[in-house]
Motif scaffolding. Structure first.
Motif, PDB file in Angstrom:
ATOM      1  N   ASP A 126       2.653   6.835   3.163  1.00  0.00           N
ATOM      2  CA  ASP A 126       3.605   6.425   4.209  1.00  0.00           C
ATOM      3  C   ASP A 126       3.696   4.911   4.301  1.00  0.00           C
ATOM      4  O   ASP A 126       4.789   4.339   4.439  1.00  0.00           O
ATOM      5  N   ILE A 127       2.517   4.245   4.227  1.00  0.00           N
ATOM      6  CA  ILE A 127       2.514   2.788   4.335  1.00  0.00           C
ATOM      7  C   ILE A 127       3.260   2.171   3.154  1.00  0.00           C
ATOM      8  O   ILE A 127       4.063   1.255   3.316  1.00  0.00           O
ATOM      9  N   GLY A 128       3.016   2.712   1.953  1.00  0.00           N
ATOM     10  CA  GLY A 128       3.703   2.184   0.780  1.00  0.00           C
ATOM     11  C   GLY A 128       5.208   2.352   0.892  1.00  0.00           C
ATOM     12  O   GLY A 128       5.982   1.424   0.614  1.00  0.00           O
ATOM     13  N   THR A 129       5.638   3.534   1.334  1.00  0.00           N
ATOM     14  CA  THR A 129       7.078   3.770   1.482  1.00  0.00           C
ATOM     15  C   THR A 129       7.690   2.804   2.485  1.00  0.00           C
ATOM     16  O   THR A 129       8.734   2.198   2.230  1.00  0.00           O
ATOM     17  N   ALA A 130       7.014   2.640   3.627  1.00  0.00           N
ATOM     18  CA  ALA A 130       7.560   1.741   4.646  1.00  0.00           C
ATOM     19  C   ALA A 130       7.595   0.302   4.150  1.00  0.00           C
ATOM     20  O   ALA A 130       8.551  -0.436   4.408  1.00  0.00           O
TER      21      ALA A 130
ATOM     22  N   PHE B  58       3.051   3.331  12.934  1.00  0.00           N
ATOM     23  CA  PHE B  58       2.119   2.458  12.214  1.00  0.00           C
ATOM     24  C   PHE B  58       2.666   1.064  11.928  1.00  0.00           C
ATOM     25  O   PHE B  58       2.362   0.469  10.913  1.00  0.00           O
ATOM     26  N   MET B  59       3.509   0.548  12.819  1.00  0.00           N
ATOM     27  CA  MET B  59       4.024  -0.806  12.619  1.00  0.00           C
ATOM     28  C   MET B  59       2.886  -1.840  12.699  1.00  0.00           C
ATOM     29  O   MET B  59       2.894  -2.833  11.975  1.00  0.00           O
ATOM     30  N   GLY B  60       1.889  -1.553  13.547  1.00  0.00           N
ATOM     31  CA  GLY B  60       0.761  -2.466  13.674  1.00  0.00           C
ATOM     32  C   GLY B  60       0.018  -2.636  12.369  1.00  0.00           C
ATOM     33  O   GLY B  60      -0.420  -3.735  12.039  1.00  0.00           O
ATOM     34  N   GLN B  61      -0.128  -1.544  11.606  1.00  0.00           N
ATOM     35  CA  GLN B  61      -0.849  -1.665  10.337  1.00  0.00           C
ATOM     36  C   GLN B  61      -0.075  -2.539   9.360  1.00  0.00           C
ATOM     37  O   GLN B  61      -0.654  -3.336   8.620  1.00  0.00           O
TER      38      GLN B  61
END
Lengths: 163, 102
Positions: A126-130, B58-61
């Motif tokens: 998810d982090i990578g996609t965002a 998860f904007m903070g991360q």
């Protein structure tokens, strides 16, 4: 319950390392205390399910920043601090830090925990996609910033040149 | 169970220890290390809020990742400046760096 015990362990490592950084007289020890503190922060990231950030913390802080600091300490031999490591305003600094902590902690405790909090963590995917869709432009700007800092550091630290 | 209050108090403590280091230390390298502590306190706060408040956004991360990036750039540049300072002045004691005062 286990998570709370682990949290207190990681928090003790973090705060103890931080006190070591600001308290020790040996500068190399300060860099190693910083490493301990940063690894404690990585443990806290794991406890709130931010495993990608824990990985980034270990790689960038433990693997890069502390090593660069140790290199800088080797290149600037620091035997010059014969007397105190602190300047004359250290009592004021203690008061400022304690007062600020009191104010922040009082505000946090008075606010309390809002109801209905859920611990939830996104996966690495998810982090990578965002990062590559919604945050693509800040990502590119950050890469340009790193390039500029790299070139700037080389130009500033280069031997010779115009003094 | 960990709550948001735990994380925020830890973050405040880390920030205040870093603040003491920035205000009281005489060596520029040690001031830099204390600034790193303060940046980490901010990151703990951001990650805690992202985990507990921000409903799966998860904007903070993401912002914490950018803070780490800027911290890396800052350390590289600041250490280059400290090296240059040591070479030109033979000292990294910030009490003696008064050449821009008059």
């Amino acid at each position: 319950m286990t998570s709370l015990v682990l949290f207190y362990l990681a928090g003790t490592l973090t705060l103890g390392g931080a006190v070591g950084v600001v308290g020790t007289r040996n500068i190399v020890h300060a860099a190693l205390f910083l490493l301990a503190s940063l690894m404690g922060v990585a443990g806290i990231y794991l406890l709130v399910f931010a495993e990608f950030l824990a990985l980034v913390q270990v790689l960038i802080y433990g693997g890069a920043i502390v090593i660069v600091v140790l290199f800088a300490l080797m290149l600037t031999r620091l035997q010059e601090f014969r007397g105190s490591m602190e300047n004359r305003q250290w009592p004021v600094a203690v008061v400022a830090a304690v007062v600020l902590f009191g104010v922040i902690a009082a505000a946090i405790v008075r606010t309390g925990t809002p109801a209905g909090l859920e611990r939830q963590g996104p996966g690495v995917q998810d982090i990578g996609t965002a990062l590559f869709t919604q945050w693509a432009i800040p990502f590119e700007v950050a890469s340009v910033l790193l390039l500029v800092a790299l070139i700037g550091a080389i130009v500033i630290a280069r031997a010779g040149g115009r003094d | 169970m960990i709550t948001l209050v735990h994380l925020q108090v830890l973050s405040a403590g880390l920030f205040c220890i870093g603040l003491y280091g920035v205000l009281a230390r005489r060596s520029a390298v040690l001031i830099l290390l204390a600034i790193e502590l303060m940046l980490n306190a901010v990151n703990v706060n951001l990650v805690g809020l992202a985990a507990f408040v921000d409903n799966g956004q998860f904007m903070g991360q993401i912002i914490a990742i950018f803070v780490i990036t800027v911290a890396a750039a800052e350390v590289g540049l600041a250490l280059a400046i400290i090296l240059r300072l040591y070479r030109n002045r033979g000292s990294v004691n910030v009490d003696q760096l008064n050449m821009m005062k008059w």
